[in-house]
Design a protein around this motif. Structure first.
Motif, PDB file in Angstrom:
ATOM      1  N   GLU A   1       0.817  -1.206   0.000  1.00  0.00           N
ATOM      2  CA  GLU A   1       0.000   0.000   0.000  1.00  0.00           C
ATOM      3  C   GLU A   1       0.854   1.260   0.000  1.00  0.00           C
ATOM      4  O   GLU A   1       2.010   1.250   0.430  1.00  0.00           O
ATOM      5  CB  GLU A   1      -0.906   0.070   1.247  1.00  0.00           C
ATOM      6  CG  GLU A   1      -1.804  -1.107   1.482  1.00  0.00           C
ATOM      7  CD  GLU A   1      -1.213  -2.039   2.498  1.00  0.00           C
ATOM      8  OE1 GLU A   1      -1.989  -2.704   3.212  1.00  0.00           O
ATOM      9  OE2 GLU A   1       0.038  -2.116   2.588  1.00  0.00           O
ATOM     10  N   SER A   2       0.233   2.347  -0.420  1.00  0.00           N
ATOM     11  CA  SER A   2       0.829   3.674  -0.315  1.00  0.00           C
ATOM     12  C   SER A   2      -0.297   4.702  -0.379  1.00  0.00           C
ATOM     13  O   SER A   2      -1.432   4.352  -0.710  1.00  0.00           O
ATOM     14  CB  SER A   2       1.848   3.919  -1.436  1.00  0.00           C
ATOM     15  OG  SER A   2       1.210   3.852  -2.696  1.00  0.00           O
ATOM     16  N   GLY A   3       0.024   5.933  -0.032  1.00  0.00           N
ATOM     17  CA  GLY A   3      -0.943   7.004  -0.202  1.00  0.00           C
ATOM     18  C   GLY A   3      -1.576   7.535   1.065  1.00  0.00           C
ATOM     19  O   GLY A   3      -2.355   8.478   1.024  1.00  0.00           O
ATOM     20  N   GLY A   4      -1.263   6.938   2.195  1.00  0.00           N
ATOM     21  CA  GLY A   4      -1.820   7.455   3.436  1.00  0.00           C
ATOM     22  C   GLY A   4      -1.221   8.809   3.775  1.00  0.00           C
ATOM     23  O   GLY A   4      -0.292   9.285   3.144  1.00  0.00           O
ATOM     24  N   GLY A   5      -1.770   9.442   4.801  1.00  0.00           N
ATOM     25  CA  GLY A   5      -1.261  10.725   5.232  1.00  0.00           C
ATOM     26  C   GLY A   5      -2.242  11.426   6.134  1.00  0.00           C
ATOM     27  O   GLY A   5      -3.174  10.811   6.662  1.00  0.00           O
ATOM     28  N   SER A   6      -2.027  12.719   6.311  1.00  0.00           N
ATOM     29  CA  SER A   6      -2.870  13.529   7.186  1.00  0.00           C
ATOM     30  C   SER A   6      -3.644  14.543   6.369  1.00  0.00           C
ATOM     31  O   SER A   6      -3.092  15.157   5.454  1.00  0.00           O
ATOM     32  CB  SER A   6      -2.004  14.240   8.220  1.00  0.00           C
ATOM     33  OG  SER A   6      -1.338  13.313   9.047  1.00  0.00           O
ATOM     34  N   VAL A   7      -4.895  14.701   6.711  1.00  0.00           N
ATOM     35  CA  VAL A   7      -5.765  15.625   5.984  1.00  0.00           C
ATOM     36  C   VAL A   7      -6.796  16.183   6.953  1.00  0.00           C
ATOM     37  O   VAL A   7      -7.105  15.562   7.981  1.00  0.00           O
ATOM     38  CB  VAL A   7      -6.440  14.883   4.806  1.00  0.00           C
ATOM     39  CG1 VAL A   7      -7.379  13.791   5.305  1.00  0.00           C
ATOM     40  CG2 VAL A   7      -7.147  15.831   3.876  1.00  0.00           C
ATOM     41  N   GLN A   8      -7.327  17.336   6.629  1.00  0.00           N
ATOM     42  CA  GLN A   8      -8.374  17.915   7.461  1.00  0.00           C
ATOM     43  C   GLN A   8      -9.727  17.337   7.087  1.00  0.00           C
ATOM     44  O   GLN A   8      -9.934  16.826   5.979  1.00  0.00           O
ATOM     45  CB  GLN A   8      -8.389  19.431   7.301  1.00  0.00           C
ATOM     46  CG  GLN A   8      -7.203  20.118   7.951  1.00  0.00           C
ATOM     47  CD  GLN A   8      -7.370  21.630   7.998  1.00  0.00           C
ATOM     48  OE1 GLN A   8      -7.945  22.218   7.088  1.00  0.00           O
ATOM     49  NE2 GLN A   8      -6.874  22.248   9.049  1.00  0.00           N
ATOM     50  N   SER A   9     -10.637  17.427   8.014  1.00  0.00           N
ATOM     51  CA  SER A   9     -12.001  16.961   7.782  1.00  0.00           C
ATOM     52  C   SER A   9     -12.572  17.598   6.516  1.00  0.00           C
ATOM     53  O   SER A   9     -12.408  18.792   6.290  1.00  0.00           O
ATOM     54  CB  SER A   9     -12.860  17.326   8.992  1.00  0.00           C
ATOM     55  OG  SER A   9     -14.161  16.865   8.827  1.00  0.00           O
ATOM     56  N   GLY A  10     -13.195  16.776   5.691  1.00  0.00           N
ATOM     57  CA  GLY A  10     -13.728  17.240   4.418  1.00  0.00           C
ATOM     58  C   GLY A  10     -12.777  17.056   3.257  1.00  0.00           C
ATOM     59  O   GLY A  10     -13.165  17.226   2.096  1.00  0.00           O
ATOM     60  N   GLY A  11     -11.542  16.721   3.552  1.00  0.00           N
ATOM     61  CA  GLY A  11     -10.534  16.544   2.524  1.00  0.00           C
ATOM     62  C   GLY A  11     -10.602  15.182   1.860  1.00  0.00           C
ATOM     63  O   GLY A  11     -11.489  14.368   2.144  1.00  0.00           O
ATOM     64  N   SER A  12      -9.636  14.946   0.979  1.00  0.00           N
ATOM     65  CA  SER A  12      -9.604  13.708   0.204  1.00  0.00           C
ATOM     66  C   SER A  12      -8.210  13.090   0.207  1.00  0.00           C
ATOM     67  O   SER A  12      -7.214  13.796   0.345  1.00  0.00           O
ATOM     68  CB  SER A  12     -10.007  13.985  -1.252  1.00  0.00           C
ATOM     69  OG  SER A  12     -11.314  14.492  -1.342  1.00  0.00           O
ATOM     70  N   LEU A  13      -8.189  11.789   0.072  1.00  0.00           N
ATOM     71  CA  LEU A  13      -6.946  11.038  -0.095  1.00  0.00           C
ATOM     72  C   LEU A  13      -7.218   9.882  -1.033  1.00  0.00           C
ATOM     73  O   LEU A  13      -8.354   9.389  -1.105  1.00  0.00           O
ATOM     74  CB  LEU A  13      -6.440  10.483   1.238  1.00  0.00           C
ATOM     75  CG  LEU A  13      -5.719  11.416   2.204  1.00  0.00           C
ATOM     76  CD1 LEU A  13      -5.450  10.690   3.515  1.00  0.00           C
ATOM     77  CD2 LEU A  13      -4.423  11.930   1.603  1.00  0.00           C
TER      78      LEU A  13
ATOM     79  N   LEU B   1      -4.731  -1.521  -7.043  1.00  0.00           N
ATOM     80  CA  LEU B   1      -6.035  -1.278  -6.427  1.00  0.00           C
ATOM     81  C   LEU B   1      -6.017   0.125  -5.827  1.00  0.00           C
ATOM     82  O   LEU B   1      -5.002   0.544  -5.260  1.00  0.00           O
ATOM     83  CB  LEU B   1      -6.285  -2.305  -5.330  1.00  0.00           C
ATOM     84  CG  LEU B   1      -7.560  -2.175  -4.513  1.00  0.00           C
ATOM     85  CD1 LEU B   1      -8.768  -2.585  -5.354  1.00  0.00           C
ATOM     86  CD2 LEU B   1      -7.474  -3.021  -3.256  1.00  0.00           C
ATOM     87  N   PHE B   2      -7.129   0.833  -5.948  1.00  0.00           N
ATOM     88  CA  PHE B   2      -7.220   2.178  -5.399  1.00  0.00           C
ATOM     89  C   PHE B   2      -8.392   2.284  -4.419  1.00  0.00           C
ATOM     90  O   PHE B   2      -9.371   1.548  -4.520  1.00  0.00           O
ATOM     91  CB  PHE B   2      -7.438   3.213  -6.507  1.00  0.00           C
ATOM     92  CG  PHE B   2      -6.345   3.267  -7.523  1.00  0.00           C
ATOM     93  CD1 PHE B   2      -6.517   2.695  -8.788  1.00  0.00           C
ATOM     94  CD2 PHE B   2      -5.134   3.876  -7.244  1.00  0.00           C
ATOM     95  CE1 PHE B   2      -5.509   2.744  -9.738  1.00  0.00           C
ATOM     96  CE2 PHE B   2      -4.119   3.925  -8.178  1.00  0.00           C
ATOM     97  CZ  PHE B   2      -4.308   3.355  -9.430  1.00  0.00           C
ATOM     98  N   LEU B   3      -8.261   3.222  -3.511  1.00  0.00           N
ATOM     99  CA  LEU B   3      -9.388   3.620  -2.680  1.00  0.00           C
ATOM    100  C   LEU B   3      -9.412   5.146  -2.660  1.00  0.00           C
ATOM    101  O   LEU B   3      -8.551   5.775  -2.037  1.00  0.00           O
ATOM    102  CB  LEU B   3      -9.279   3.072  -1.254  1.00  0.00           C
ATOM    103  CG  LEU B   3     -10.500   3.363  -0.375  1.00  0.00           C
ATOM    104  CD1 LEU B   3     -11.727   2.598  -0.895  1.00  0.00           C
ATOM    105  CD2 LEU B   3     -10.226   2.991   1.083  1.00  0.00           C
ATOM    106  N   GLU B   4     -10.358   5.705  -3.366  1.00  0.00           N
ATOM    107  CA  GLU B   4     -10.538   7.148  -3.397  1.00  0.00           C
ATOM    108  C   GLU B   4     -11.439   7.528  -2.228  1.00  0.00           C
ATOM    109  O   GLU B   4     -12.577   7.037  -2.127  1.00  0.00           O
ATOM    110  CB  GLU B   4     -11.182   7.572  -4.723  1.00  0.00           C
ATOM    111  CG  GLU B   4     -11.277   9.078  -4.921  1.00  0.00           C
ATOM    112  CD  GLU B   4      -9.929   9.702  -5.260  1.00  0.00           C
ATOM    113  OE1 GLU B   4      -9.150   9.077  -5.985  1.00  0.00           O
ATOM    114  OE2 GLU B   4      -9.689  10.837  -4.796  1.00  0.00           O
TER     115      GLU B   4
END
Length: 124
Positions: free
Chosen positions: A6-18, A78-81
């Motif tokens: 896996e890759s792509g995790g991180g920190s985001v504010q509420s309402g954001g996207s990853l 595989l992706f998870l939007e």
């Protein structure tokens, strides 16, 4: 041999996207149902979304309408939007594979292979 990465995790504010990605080995991709699970420390790992070899998808009620599972055959990925993220989405997210999903989220006992996980943090 790494079967799921896996890759792509991180920190985001509420309402954001990853967008999370998971590269699957040739052994798994196209032969197994692929899924995303998540786990908060001290809690049970739960299914989030799955996509079977016939491209049927399933989602947990908590993410339905906000998350989209998809795949890129050429890249065996595989992706998870994840959109409109909420603080309660904060968790370690795992890519997983199971022999069959049957148009539903696979139970933990059915998972044959796990990725190492990627952390998602959503702040309010």
């Amino acid at each position: 041999q790494v079967l799921l990465e896996e890759s792509g995790g991180g920190s985001v504010q509420s309402g954001g996207s990853l967008r999370l990605s998971c590269v699957a080995s040739e052994y798994i991709y196209g032969s197994y149902c692929l899924a995303w699970f998540r786990q908060v420390a001290g809690q049970k790992r739960e299914g989030v979304a799955s996509i079977d070899t016939d491209l049927s998808t399933s989602y947990s009620d908590s993410v339905k309408g906000r998350f989209t599972i998809s795949q890129d055959n050429a890249k065996r990925t595989l992706f998870l939007e994840m959109n409109n993220l909420k603080p309660e989405d904060t968790a370690m997210y795992y890519c997983a594979s199971a022999p069959v999903c049957g148009a539903q989220l696979p139970p933990l006992i059915a998972v044959a292979y796990w990725g190492q996980g990627t952390q998602v943090n959503v702040s309010s």
